[in-house]
Design an enzyme around this catalytic site. Structure first.
Site, short mmCIF file in Angstrom:
data_model
loop_
_atom_site.label_atom_id
_atom_site.label_comp_id
_atom_site.label_asym_id
_atom_site.label_seq_id
_atom_site.Cartn_x
_atom_site.Cartn_y
_atom_site.Cartn_z
N ASP A 223 43.98 33.74 35.34
CA ASP A 223 43.09 33.02 34.43
C ASP A 223 41.73 32.70 35.06
OD1 ASP A 223 42.98 31.26 31.88
OD2 ASP A 223 42.45 29.82 33.44
N GLU A 296 41.31 37.98 34.34
CA GLU A 296 40.51 37.59 33.18
C GLU A 296 39.11 37.23 33.66
OE1 GLU A 296 40.25 33.77 31.82
OE2 GLU A 296 40.02 34.26 29.70
C1 NOJ Z 1 40.93 31.04 29.89
C2 NOJ Z 1 42.08 30.88 28.95
O1 NOJ Z 1 42.32 32.10 28.31
C3 NOJ Z 1 41.71 29.77 27.99
O2 NOJ Z 1 42.61 29.67 26.92
C4 NOJ Z 1 41.62 28.49 28.76
O3 NOJ Z 1 41.16 27.47 27.91
C5 NOJ Z 1 40.65 28.62 29.94
N1 NOJ Z 1 40.81 29.83 30.66
C6 NOJ Z 1 40.85 27.50 30.91
O4 NOJ Z 1 42.04 27.69 31.62
#
Ligand code: NOJ
Length: 578
Positions: A223, A296
């Protein structure tokens, strides 16, 4: 006698210019599926999806050809950001079940043949995490686990140390009474950032990876990795302000600043290389199939490419490719599609595998973003490009965004805004319960309510109904999975071209094997294309391999390269004979 025959076969193949590619690793041609556990299947009637719900539906994943599924966070959390605020990284939140339920999920997934990938959230924890509580208390072991600063005193008044703005609006700094200092949070105030300049933090997070790999995870989606580091503080422990983005006037909005000091710092890439080493170490320890990382990062392509690694170091096998979800719009023409696809393929370091992400829990659904009449077209694109595909749960049946009023909005990203701004920010519409059938609450729960509303369209858009309709989104999706297992689709070369302003053409070829030509007529005009001008070495006669309900053709019909007529929004897969 046997070896003479073998030799003839081999010579025959070589004379056709075809040699079998090296065996692909499991993930290189995989079809990945993201499950948002709160919304997938509720097994205990509390209106929120859970692990037993996922276990129950693993055979569905198998039915639709999924290789591996990544689950959004299932760990102990106060749910300020629905699980992306983790209080204990190695425990299951009771909302989702127990550790025994997780073990049962892994056991069943192995039996069914679907791999389980977990969400790893390295950038931040919850403010209710024991590490943060101890850090606020100045516990010597944890005091530098987070990023703290006493603030700046200007004219006798205390101010946050920098002007930095959080992704969820407002200052990136929140005052903590206990510690008498500000802490940094790139997202919500309940998501304090871990301090990766402290080597102990890196070590505890690497242990988190080890823990779940030993429990049977096949890898991790990582993430928010671009946010892991901020620029290093100067000798006095201070950081610089970020410059203004003059186009934005709202001083609370994340886009008000140009984030040159808080994202994409060079250390983030190196952190991924370090995490990858842990996976390799556990591959050694546990044996079996290679474990993978999916990162991500919404970042410039040249930065994303670094996550792959290079000639001397391994990085993530799948730095998520968000080109199709970030830049394609309803009015994008074929040139735009071709540029985005070729942009990734051309920049990818040699020997790496492409991946294509079409949706996730943060972005509008495909049918809403691109138009419902392009749902099949986008799935055809996803499945016929080389490498791995990533589907967000519900996209295979064509679920669309559900409008949710300001009063009923629960996403923190939207709740921190106001009634005029929330629609631009809310992610609730893409997170509504999965539509299994036309029964009460779409078969998502046995209870009487759901944490987000079920879409009004569930009687038409659901798995049960679509199973019985030949040209449903679900059945097109399944046909695409079959097509994808063809040797050419798994191993073949690719050429992507705009054949005209409105028609995108893709050719997949592999030695003497069947060649495929995929045509997408993106707009609402009837188009005629001549493939001879665009692609070389095609046989004159082609066969329709896959059609959608936009097509007057049937599977098995013939087409001729010099003139192929395409109806508005028609997308087809054609093949030459082997
Ligand atoms: C990316 C995640 O996909 C999202 O849903 C989240 O709010 C943020 N990172 C913070 O962790």
């Amino acid at each position: 006698m046997f070896s003479a025959l073998k030799l003839i076969v081999v010579l025959g193949l070589i004379s056709f210019g075809f040699t079998e590619a090296a065996e692909k690793k499991w993930w290189e041609t995989a079809s990945f599926y993201q499950i948002y556990p709160r919304s997938f299947k509720d097994s205990n009637g509390d209106g929120i999806g859970d692990l037993n719900g996922v276990t129950e539906q693993l055979s569905y994943l198998k039915e639709i050809g999924i290789t591996a599924t990544w689950l959004s966070p299932i760990f102990t959390s106060p749910m300020a950001d629905f699980g992306y605020d983790i209080a204990n990284f190695t425990e299951i939140d009771p909302i989702f079940g127990t550790m025994e339920d997780f073990d049962a999920l892994i056991t069943r997934a192995k039996a069914v043949g679907v791999k389980i990938i977990l969400d790893f959230v390295p950038n931040h924890s919850s403010d209710e995490c024991e590490w943060f509580i101890k850090s606020a208390e100045n516990d010597p072991e944890y005091k530098d686990f987070y990023v703290w600063h006493p603030g700046k005193i200007i004219n006798g008044t205390r101010h946050p140390p920098t002007n930095w703005i959080s992704v969820f609006r407002g200052s990136m700094w929140t005052w903590n009474d206990k510690r008498q200092a500000y802490y940094l949070h790139q997202f919500h105030a309940k998501q304090p950032d871990l301090n990766y300049r402290n080597p102990k933090v890196r070590e505890v997070m690497k242990d988190v990876l080890r823990f779940w790999l030993r429990k049977g995870a096949a890898g991790f989606r990582v993430d928010a990795i671009p946010h892991a580091y901020e620029i290093e503080a100067d000798a006095d422990g201070n950081w610089p302000d970020e410059p203004r983005n003059e186009l934005v006037t709202d001083p609370e909005d994340y886009t008000y600043l140009d984030h040159i000091y808080t994202v994409n710092q060079p250390e983030t890439v190196e952190l991924i290389y370090d995490f990858r080493k842990v996976l390799d170490e556990l591959n050694e320890e546990l044996g079996g199939d290679e474990r993978i990382l999916m990162t991500e990062a919404y970042a410039p392509l040249d930065v994303i490419m670094q996550y792959y690694g290079n000639a001397t170091v391994e990085g993530a096998q799948m730095p998520f490719n968000f080109e199709l979800i970030s830049y394609l719009e309803k009015d994008s023409d074929a040139n735009h599609y071709a540029e985005l696809i070729n942009g990734w393929l051309n920049l990818m370091p040699a020997g790496r595998t492409a991946n294509w992400v079409l949706g996730n829990h943060d972005r509008n659904r495909v049918g809403t973003r691109m138009g419902e009449d392009r749902i099949d077209m986008m799935n055809i694109l996803l499945f016929t490009l080389p490498g791995c595909s990533v589907t967000y749960n519900g996209e295979e049946i064509g679920m669309t965004d559900v409008w949710i009023s300001w009063e009923h909005t629960v996403d923190p990203q939207a709740c921190q805004s106001n009634p005029n701004e929330f629609e631009r920010l809310t992610r609730d519409p893409v997170r509504t319960p999965f539509q299994w059938n036309d029964g009460q609450l779409a078969g998502f729960t046995t209870g009487n309510s759901t944490w987000l509303p079920v879409s009004d369209n569930y009687k038409l858009v659901n798995v049960k109904r679509e199973r019985g309709i030949t040209m449903s989104h679900l059945n097109i999706f399944k046909q695409l999975q079959t097509l994808r297992s063809e040797t050419t689709m798994r191993n073949g070369d690719v050429e992507v071209k705009a054949l005209s302003e409105n028609v995108l053409g893709i050719k997949r070829s592999y030695g003497g094997q069947k060649t495929f030509v995929i045509l997408l007529n993106i707009m609402n005009h009837v188009e005629s294309v001549n493939l001879n001008a665009a692609f070389s070495s095609l046989t004159n006669e082609l066969t329709y391999e896959l059609v959608t309900d936009k097509s007057p053709r049937r599977k098995g019909d013939k087409a001729y390269t010099d003139s192929i007529l395409l109806m508005p929004k028609e997308a087809v897969v054609l093949s030459t004979t082997a």
